[in-house]
Scaffold this motif. Structure first.
Motif, PDB file in Angstrom:
ATOM      1  N   GLU A  88       0.819  -1.215   0.000  1.00  0.00           N
ATOM      2  CA  GLU A  88       0.000   0.000   0.000  1.00  0.00           C
ATOM      3  C   GLU A  88       0.852   1.264   0.000  1.00  0.00           C
ATOM      4  O   GLU A  88       0.429   2.310  -0.514  1.00  0.00           O
ATOM      5  CB  GLU A  88      -0.968   0.004   1.185  1.00  0.00           C
ATOM      6  N   THR A  89       2.065   1.184   0.542  1.00  0.00           N
ATOM      7  CA  THR A  89       2.963   2.338   0.510  1.00  0.00           C
ATOM      8  C   THR A  89       3.380   2.653  -0.918  1.00  0.00           C
ATOM      9  O   THR A  89       3.375   3.816  -1.345  1.00  0.00           O
ATOM     10  CB  THR A  89       4.219   2.076   1.364  1.00  0.00           C
ATOM     11  N   PRO A 107       2.719  -1.128 -14.167  1.00  0.00           N
ATOM     12  CA  PRO A 107       2.501  -2.054 -13.039  1.00  0.00           C
ATOM     13  C   PRO A 107       3.589  -1.904 -11.980  1.00  0.00           C
ATOM     14  O   PRO A 107       4.727  -1.544 -12.272  1.00  0.00           O
ATOM     15  CB  PRO A 107       2.574  -3.434 -13.701  1.00  0.00           C
ATOM     16  N   ILE A 108       3.225  -2.181 -10.748  1.00  0.00           N
ATOM     17  CA  ILE A 108       4.195  -2.217  -9.653  1.00  0.00           C
ATOM     18  C   ILE A 108       4.942  -3.544  -9.715  1.00  0.00           C
ATOM     19  O   ILE A 108       4.342  -4.605  -9.851  1.00  0.00           O
ATOM     20  CB  ILE A 108       3.487  -2.057  -8.297  1.00  0.00           C
ATOM     21  N   LYS A 109       6.265  -3.473  -9.615  1.00  0.00           N
ATOM     22  CA  LYS A 109       7.080  -4.688  -9.682  1.00  0.00           C
ATOM     23  C   LYS A 109       7.132  -5.375  -8.311  1.00  0.00           C
ATOM     24  O   LYS A 109       7.114  -4.712  -7.278  1.00  0.00           O
ATOM     25  CB  LYS A 109       8.509  -4.352 -10.112  1.00  0.00           C
ATOM     26  N   THR A 110       7.212  -6.703  -8.326  1.00  0.00           N
ATOM     27  CA  THR A 110       7.453  -7.478  -7.115  1.00  0.00           C
ATOM     28  C   THR A 110       8.873  -8.029  -7.172  1.00  0.00           C
ATOM     29  O   THR A 110       9.246  -8.711  -8.125  1.00  0.00           O
ATOM     30  CB  THR A 110       6.459  -8.640  -6.981  1.00  0.00           C
ATOM     31  N   ILE A 235       1.129   5.343   6.324  1.00  0.00           N
ATOM     32  CA  ILE A 235       0.471   4.949   5.082  1.00  0.00           C
ATOM     33  C   ILE A 235       0.182   3.457   5.115  1.00  0.00           C
ATOM     34  O   ILE A 235      -0.916   3.007   4.767  1.00  0.00           O
ATOM     35  CB  ILE A 235       1.349   5.291   3.853  1.00  0.00           C
ATOM     36  N   ASN A 236       1.174   2.645   5.539  1.00  0.00           N
ATOM     37  CA  ASN A 236       1.008   1.195   5.505  1.00  0.00           C
ATOM     38  C   ASN A 236       0.042   0.721   6.587  1.00  0.00           C
ATOM     39  O   ASN A 236       0.012   1.234   7.703  1.00  0.00           O
ATOM     40  CB  ASN A 236       2.367   0.495   5.630  1.00  0.00           C
ATOM     41  N   GLN A 237      -0.747  -0.284   6.226  1.00  0.00           N
ATOM     42  CA  GLN A 237      -1.791  -0.791   7.105  1.00  0.00           C
ATOM     43  C   GLN A 237      -1.232  -1.525   8.313  1.00  0.00           C
ATOM     44  O   GLN A 237      -1.841  -1.535   9.389  1.00  0.00           O
ATOM     45  CB  GLN A 237      -2.722  -1.717   6.315  1.00  0.00           C
ATOM     46  N   PHE A 238      -0.064  -2.122   8.170  1.00  0.00           N
ATOM     47  CA  PHE A 238       0.538  -2.882   9.269  1.00  0.00           C
ATOM     48  C   PHE A 238       0.750  -1.996  10.493  1.00  0.00           C
ATOM     49  O   PHE A 238       0.324  -2.334  11.607  1.00  0.00           O
ATOM     50  CB  PHE A 238       1.868  -3.492   8.813  1.00  0.00           C
ATOM     51  N   ASN A 239       1.408  -0.869  10.315  1.00  0.00           N
ATOM     52  CA  ASN A 239       1.651   0.033  11.443  1.00  0.00           C
ATOM     53  C   ASN A 239       0.373   0.722  11.908  1.00  0.00           C
ATOM     54  O   ASN A 239       0.209   1.007  13.100  1.00  0.00           O
ATOM     55  CB  ASN A 239       2.714   1.065  11.078  1.00  0.00           C
ATOM     56  N   LYS A 240      -0.534   1.016  10.965  1.00  0.00           N
ATOM     57  CA  LYS A 240      -1.832   1.580  11.355  1.00  0.00           C
ATOM     58  C   LYS A 240      -2.557   0.641  12.310  1.00  0.00           C
ATOM     59  O   LYS A 240      -3.085   1.057  13.347  1.00  0.00           O
ATOM     60  CB  LYS A 240      -2.705   1.805  10.115  1.00  0.00           C
TER      61      LYS A 240
END
Length: 363
Positions: A88-89, A107-110, A235-240
């Motif tokens: 999400e970041t 596209p976003i690369k993995t 921004i990231n859901q983990f820390n939220k």
């Protein structure tokens, strides 16, 4: 003003001593207009170079993009990219790039690094990179990253958005089911100092320390984690989720307030503190913020810090005047427009004045 374990008083710089206390006002209001981004470039680009749209000012979301670039962005002459472990970041970074530069929706690369997935969005454009690195934000160069000067001149709302992007390098530490602290580490002490000063402007008191390998770490403890969650967050859901699903304590056990002996005696007499707290505070010269009585709550309007070192320096003196405002913030201190020099007396040779009466005293 400085505090010498007895009283607060106005002190000349030459009279300051190591271990004297300074105080900085919390929630300081001293703001500016959004910074305009001028295009002065005379660089001639290749005829095949794609000309993209460019922002004309630093608004809040563009400041967030810059914070992401400072956190983990890679900028080079050919373009720029962001690689993070939270999808999400990078999705947010991609959205901001498209919004401000109208660049291609790729596209976003993995990427698999050491058995772990990371995500990357990249913009290949010499045109955009030129304006970012050479025109506006040379501080984002990969080998010497620092907070851009234009961000330091921006309104508080933009600086907070910048921290939102920057804190994607931050972590939330949990003990049991309680948020212990929020941590931000950077190899630049100056970056951490800037973050600390901005946080003071929204009432967040932090602890800054230097760690191994010349890294600096900023800690947010206790009730200040709640202010961070409400006014900046991640921004990231983990820390939220770590902030939302765990208890944030409402105390402040790490901050100190210097108190005079006479005031401590008054608090002991009125029963505000115990005799053991009185003895402990008397020997240390300060008390925890949580133990300041309600009738003296004005003491909590400031952040207190001790002088650790004093270095003599010679440099040019500059008179500063801020248009439409009499104050500005420098290194966390509120400064006033310069009024020139005041002399108790002066001996002046007026023999070369071109006419009688042409010398005057400015009051």
């Amino acid at each position: 003003m400085s505090f010498n374990n007895t009283e607060w008083k106005y002190t000349e710089a030459k009279d300051l001593k190591i271990n004297d206390w300074f105080k900085l006002k919390l929630n300081q209001v001293c703001d500016s207009s959004p910074v305009k981004l001028e295009q002065f470039s005379t660089k001639v680009f290749d005829s095949r170079t794609t000309v993209y749209s460019l922002p004309t000012e630093i608004d809040d979301e563009f400041a967030e993009l810059l914070g992401l670039l400072l956190s983990d962005g890679t900028l080079r002459a050919q373009g720029f990219s962001l690689t993070k472990k939270h999808l999400e970041t990078v999705q947010r970074f991609k959205y901001l790039c498209i919004k401000y530069f109208n660049c291609k929706d790729k596209p976003i690369k993995t990427l698999n690094v050491g058995g772990k997935d990371f995500y990357q969005f990249e913009v290949n454009s010499r045109y955009i990179a030129h304006f970012l690195l050479e025109e506006w934000f040379p501080e984002l160069t990969s080998n010497r990253k620092d907070v851009p000067a234009l961000i330091q001149r921006s309104p508080l709302s933009s600086q907070l958005s910048f921290l939102k992007g920057l804190y994607e390098d931050g972590t939330v530490s949990i003990k049991g089911n309680t948020v212990d602290h929020i941590e931000f580490t950077n190899k630049s002490y100056d970056v951490c100092k800037f973050v600390q000063q901005v946080l003071l402007r929204i009432g967040i008191v932090t602890t800054l320390s230097s760690t191994a390998k010349n890294m600096s770490t900023l800690y947010i403890y206790g009730k200040y984690c709640s202010i961070f969650k409400d006014k900046i967050c991640f921004i990231n859901q983990f820390n939220k989720d770590r902030l939302e699903s765990n208890t944030i304590i409402t105390t402040d056990s790490n901050s100190r307030v210097p108190v005079s002996n006479s005031l401590l005696s008054e608090w002991l007499e009125k029963g505000y503190i115990t005799s053991s707290m009185y003895k402990d505070s008397l020997s240390r010269g300060y008390i925890g913020r949580d133990y300041v009585p309600e009738e003296h709550s004005a003491l909590l309007d400031f952040y207190y810090i001790r002088i650790k070192d004093i270095v003599d320096r010679e440099c040019e003196s500059v008179c500063v005047e801020v248009p439409s405002c009499s104050n500005f913030i420098q290194n966390g201190f509120v400064m006033s427009n310069s009024q020139g020099m005041t002399l108790q007396e002066a001996e002046i040779n007026l023999s070369k004045t071109f006419e009688m009466g042409q010398g005057y005293v400015a009051i």
